[in-house]
Design a protein around this motif. Structure first.
Motif, PDB file in Angstrom:
ATOM      1  N   THR A  11       0.867  -1.177   0.000  1.00 20.31           N
ATOM      2  CA  THR A  11       0.000   0.000   0.000  1.00 20.31           C
ATOM      3  C   THR A  11       0.909   1.233   0.000  1.00 20.31           C
ATOM      4  OG1 THR A  11       0.008   0.261   2.388  1.00 20.31           O
ATOM      5  CG2 THR A  11      -1.594  -1.254   1.460  1.00 20.31           C
ATOM      6  N   ALA A  12       0.303   2.388  -0.043  1.00 19.60           N
ATOM      7  CA  ALA A  12       1.067   3.627  -0.068  1.00 19.60           C
ATOM      8  C   ALA A  12       1.995   3.736   1.143  1.00 19.60           C
ATOM      9  CB  ALA A  12       0.124   4.820  -0.115  1.00 19.60           C
ATOM     10  N   ALA A  13       1.437   3.498   2.326  1.00 15.89           N
ATOM     11  CA  ALA A  13       2.249   3.607   3.535  1.00 15.89           C
ATOM     12  C   ALA A  13       3.360   2.555   3.524  1.00 15.89           C
ATOM     13  CB  ALA A  13       1.372   3.431   4.765  1.00 15.89           C
ATOM     14  N   GLU A  14       3.001   1.359   3.125  1.00 13.19           N
ATOM     15  CA  GLU A  14       3.993   0.294   3.079  1.00 13.19           C
ATOM     16  C   GLU A  14       5.124   0.648   2.115  1.00 13.19           C
ATOM     17  OE1 GLU A  14       0.707  -3.136   4.147  1.00 13.19           O
ATOM     18  OE2 GLU A  14       1.526  -3.052   2.124  1.00 13.19           O
ATOM     19  N   TRP A  15       4.771   1.279   1.017  1.00 10.56           N
ATOM     20  CA  TRP A  15       5.795   1.658   0.041  1.00 10.56           C
ATOM     21  C   TRP A  15       6.837   2.591   0.655  1.00 10.56           C
ATOM     22  CZ3 TRP A  15       8.608   0.878  -3.999  1.00 10.56           C
ATOM     23  CH2 TRP A  15       8.141   0.037  -5.033  1.00 10.56           C
ATOM     24  N   LYS A  16       6.392   3.443   1.545  1.00  6.06           N
ATOM     25  CA  LYS A  16       7.362   4.372   2.132  1.00  6.06           C
ATOM     26  C   LYS A  16       8.435   3.622   2.907  1.00  6.06           C
ATOM     27  CE  LYS A  16       4.509   8.519   2.252  1.00  6.06           C
ATOM     28  NZ  LYS A  16       3.880   9.554   3.094  1.00  6.06           N
ATOM     29  N   VAL A  17       8.008   2.643   3.704  1.00  6.57           N
ATOM     30  CA  VAL A  17       9.054   1.931   4.447  1.00  6.57           C
ATOM     31  C   VAL A  17       9.796   0.985   3.513  1.00  6.57           C
ATOM     32  CG1 VAL A  17       7.414   1.953   6.369  1.00  6.57           C
ATOM     33  CG2 VAL A  17       8.125  -0.210   5.403  1.00  6.57           C
ATOM     34  N   PRO A  31     -12.828  23.454  -5.028  1.00  5.22           N
ATOM     35  CA  PRO A  31     -11.442  22.995  -5.080  1.00  5.22           C
ATOM     36  C   PRO A  31     -11.335  21.551  -5.543  1.00  5.22           C
ATOM     37  CG  PRO A  31     -12.230  22.890  -2.852  1.00  5.22           C
ATOM     38  CD  PRO A  31     -13.318  23.493  -3.627  1.00  5.22           C
ATOM     39  N   GLU A  32     -10.323  21.311  -6.304  1.00  3.37           N
ATOM     40  CA  GLU A  32     -10.069  19.952  -6.770  1.00  3.37           C
ATOM     41  C   GLU A  32      -9.740  19.108  -5.548  1.00  3.37           C
ATOM     42  OE1 GLU A  32      -7.890  19.958 -10.254  1.00  3.37           O
ATOM     43  OE2 GLU A  32      -9.151  21.676 -10.734  1.00  3.37           O
ATOM     44  N   THR A  33     -10.569  18.158  -5.272  1.00  2.10           N
ATOM     45  CA  THR A  33     -10.279  17.260  -4.163  1.00  2.10           C
ATOM     46  C   THR A  33      -9.018  16.504  -4.558  1.00  2.10           C
ATOM     47  OG1 THR A  33     -12.631  16.944  -4.097  1.00  2.10           O
ATOM     48  CG2 THR A  33     -11.323  15.624  -2.614  1.00  2.10           C
ATOM     49  N   ASN A  34      -8.208  16.181  -3.609  1.00  3.99           N
ATOM     50  CA  ASN A  34      -6.978  15.480  -3.967  1.00  3.99           C
ATOM     51  C   ASN A  34      -6.982  14.022  -3.525  1.00  3.99           C
ATOM     52  OD1 ASN A  34      -7.122  16.438  -1.439  1.00  3.99           O
ATOM     53  ND2 ASN A  34      -5.227  17.594  -1.508  1.00  3.99           N
ATOM     54  N   ASP A  35      -8.162  13.545  -3.187  1.00  6.47           N
ATOM     55  CA  ASP A  35      -8.295  12.151  -2.800  1.00  6.47           C
ATOM     56  C   ASP A  35      -8.239  11.289  -4.058  1.00  6.47           C
ATOM     57  OD1 ASP A  35      -8.451  10.633  -0.587  1.00  6.47           O
ATOM     58  OD2 ASP A  35     -10.516  11.180  -0.079  1.00  6.47           O
ATOM     59  N   ARG A  36      -7.198  10.522  -4.175  1.00  2.00           N
ATOM     60  CA  ARG A  36      -7.066   9.731  -5.395  1.00  2.00           C
ATOM     61  C   ARG A  36      -8.059   8.597  -5.510  1.00  2.00           C
ATOM     62  NH1 ARG A  36      -0.784   9.917  -6.137  1.00  2.00           N
ATOM     63  NH2 ARG A  36      -0.459  11.814  -4.979  1.00  2.00           N
ATOM     64  N   PRO A  37      -8.393   8.222  -6.732  1.00  2.00           N
ATOM     65  CA  PRO A  37      -9.301   7.096  -6.940  1.00  2.00           C
ATOM     66  C   PRO A  37      -8.590   5.814  -6.528  1.00  2.00           C
ATOM     67  CG  PRO A  37      -8.974   8.359  -8.983  1.00  2.00           C
ATOM     68  CD  PRO A  37      -7.986   8.862  -7.998  1.00  2.00           C
ATOM     69  N   THR A  38      -9.345   4.895  -5.975  1.00  2.00           N
ATOM     70  CA  THR A  38      -8.764   3.601  -5.622  1.00  2.00           C
ATOM     71  C   THR A  38      -8.744   2.750  -6.897  1.00  2.00           C
ATOM     72  OG1 THR A  38     -10.885   2.551  -5.236  1.00  2.00           O
ATOM     73  CG2 THR A  38      -9.914   3.750  -3.408  1.00  2.00           C
ATOM     74  N   SER A  81      -1.203  12.143 -11.587  1.00  2.00           N
ATOM     75  CA  SER A  81      -1.266  11.900 -10.157  1.00  2.00           C
ATOM     76  C   SER A  81      -0.797  10.476  -9.837  1.00  2.00           C
ATOM     77  CB  SER A  81      -2.694  12.131  -9.701  1.00  2.00           C
ATOM     78  OG  SER A  81      -2.767  12.103  -8.313  1.00  2.00           O
ATOM     79  N   SER A  82      -1.233   9.532 -10.665  1.00  2.00           N
ATOM     80  CA  SER A  82      -0.771   8.150 -10.478  1.00  2.00           C
ATOM     81  C   SER A  82       0.715   8.053 -10.760  1.00  2.00           C
ATOM     82  CB  SER A  82      -1.498   7.204 -11.435  1.00  2.00           C
ATOM     83  OG  SER A  82      -2.841   7.067 -11.070  1.00  2.00           O
ATOM     84  N   ALA A  83       1.133   8.777 -11.778  1.00  2.00           N
ATOM     85  CA  ALA A  83       2.544   8.727 -12.156  1.00  2.00           C
ATOM     86  C   ALA A  83       3.418   9.280 -11.040  1.00  2.00           C
ATOM     87  CB  ALA A  83       2.766   9.510 -13.444  1.00  2.00           C
ATOM     88  N   ASP A  84       2.906  10.270 -10.349  1.00  2.00           N
ATOM     89  CA  ASP A  84       3.675  10.841  -9.247  1.00  2.00           C
ATOM     90  C   ASP A  84       3.998   9.799  -8.184  1.00  2.00           C
ATOM     91  OD1 ASP A  84       3.833  13.321 -10.374  1.00  2.00           O
ATOM     92  OD2 ASP A  84       2.070  14.114  -9.352  1.00  2.00           O
ATOM     93  N   ALA A  85       3.043   8.920  -7.949  1.00  2.00           N
ATOM     94  CA  ALA A  85       3.281   7.870  -6.961  1.00  2.00           C
ATOM     95  C   ALA A  85       4.501   7.055  -7.377  1.00  2.00           C
ATOM     96  CB  ALA A  85       2.058   6.974  -6.845  1.00  2.00           C
ATOM     97  N   LEU A  86       4.578   6.796  -8.665  1.00  2.00           N
ATOM     98  CA  LEU A  86       5.697   6.024  -9.184  1.00  2.00           C
ATOM     99  C   LEU A  86       7.013   6.754  -8.933  1.00  2.00           C
ATOM    100  CD1 LEU A  86       5.229   3.395 -10.596  1.00  2.00           C
ATOM    101  CD2 LEU A  86       5.544   4.526 -12.788  1.00  2.00           C
ATOM    102  N   LEU A  87       7.009   8.037  -9.228  1.00  2.00           N
ATOM    103  CA  LEU A  87       8.220   8.831  -9.046  1.00  2.00           C
ATOM    104  C   LEU A  87       8.656   8.840  -7.586  1.00  2.00           C
ATOM    105  CD1 LEU A  87       7.270  11.769 -11.397  1.00  2.00           C
ATOM    106  CD2 LEU A  87       9.247  10.268 -11.676  1.00  2.00           C
ATOM    107  N   GLU A  88       7.672   8.906  -6.699  1.00  2.00           N
ATOM    108  CA  GLU A  88       8.014   8.915  -5.283  1.00  2.00           C
ATOM    109  C   GLU A  88       8.612   7.581  -4.836  1.00  2.00           C
ATOM    110  OE1 GLU A  88       4.456  10.047  -3.149  1.00  2.00           O
ATOM    111  OE2 GLU A  88       4.389  11.887  -4.356  1.00  2.00           O
ATOM    112  N   ARG A  89       8.140   6.534  -5.457  1.00  2.00           N
ATOM    113  CA  ARG A  89       8.614   5.209  -5.056  1.00  2.00           C
ATOM    114  C   ARG A  89       9.981   4.849  -5.600  1.00  2.00           C
ATOM    115  NH1 ARG A  89       2.701   2.346  -5.861  1.00  2.00           N
ATOM    116  NH2 ARG A  89       1.742   3.564  -4.194  1.00  2.00           N
ATOM    117  N   ALA A  90      10.293   5.342  -6.773  1.00  2.00           N
ATOM    118  CA  ALA A  90      11.545   4.964  -7.411  1.00  2.00           C
ATOM    119  C   ALA A  90      12.750   5.458  -6.633  1.00  2.00           C
ATOM    120  CB  ALA A  90      11.579   5.504  -8.821  1.00  2.00           C
TER     121      ALA A  90
END
Lengths: 132, 132
Positions: free
Chosen positions: A10-16, B3-10, B82-91
């Motif tokens: 999950t997102a949180a898990e990814w951080k660790v 305002p654009e909600t920033n809650d991402r879709p699951t 927004s989804s792509a950002d998650a990838l960037l954060e994880r890499a």
DNA sequence: ACCAACCGTCTACATCTGTAGCCGACATCG
DNA sequence: CGATGTCGGCTACAGATGTAGACGGTTGGT
């Protein structure tokens, strides 16, 4: 061979998980420290996440005396591809082009990486031609 | 402007969101049909997901008589980034190169898209040089 | 031998997610 | 007007997630 669980982090898990990837092979305490700094999480939280990551098969824990040494079960590329697949599934026709441009821009690739990507693009053009 | 909600879709929400993006502007029934076919979801499930997407701000619903006309609140590129950002954060350092290669391979880009990516890569090389 | 620091485990709990049934309102076909 | 089909709304509920406190065992010092 214990099967690779396919339950994604999950997102949180990814951080660790990322912290462990960066540290290589590490003790819980190191992860806790990092996570505390970057996310302000309590030790308990981090420990829970580590446990869940082990349960899901993303991390291996090797007992060393009273504590554990954690290390990733698979190369990060494997994990990242899994995340990337979600992106591919979500993109509609024609959306990947712009999205890849966005990613390339934000990725700050090295010259070497740019060269490799370049080569790949050339190959793709070839295939595209012969393939239809 | 709300305002654009920033809650991402699951993950599940993304499936119906994508259907709406493909249909453009559509009634619940059309989405239900598609989702039933592709995922075997019940009408109820799809309606719940539509509602949640509206709540989170990803879809707009315009009342038409007794029913609603759904349409995306923002261009798909915005959502995908927004989804792509998650990838960037994880890499981790150096992981994006190979990952982008993977994505380009699986994306089956058109010649035109390949050209544009190519140009971008050239520009990136320039910037890299002048930037250190 | 005793106390402090540390470690992993167990338990907890509010939310979010995935999945769906049922119901009342309106519409549509006779 | 009445039967039937639709549609959105409300409710439900198990399981996943985010976040963390409490606890019991161990170890390292003194």
């Amino acid at each position: 061979m214990p099967p690779e669980t396919n339950d994604r982090p999950t997102a949180a898990e990814w951080k660790v998980l990322k912290i462990v990837y960066e540290l290589g092979s590490c003790a819980a305490r190191e992860v806790v420290e990092q996570a505390q700094e970057s996310d302000g999480w309590s030790a308990s939280t981090v420990k829970t996440l580590l446990r869940r990551l082990v349960d899901k098969g993303h991390l291996k824990a090797r007992r060393i005396g009273t504590s554990f040494l954690y290390r990733p079960s698979r190369p990060i590329h494997t994990e990242l591809r899994s995340s990337a697949d979600a992106l591919l599934e979500r993109a509609t026709e024609g959306a990947m082009g712009p999205l890849l441009q966005y990613l390339v821009k934000r990725s700050q690739l090295s010259d070497e990486e740019l060269d490799q990507l370049q080569e790949l693009i050339d190959r793709q053009r070839q295939e595209g031609r012969s393939d239809g």
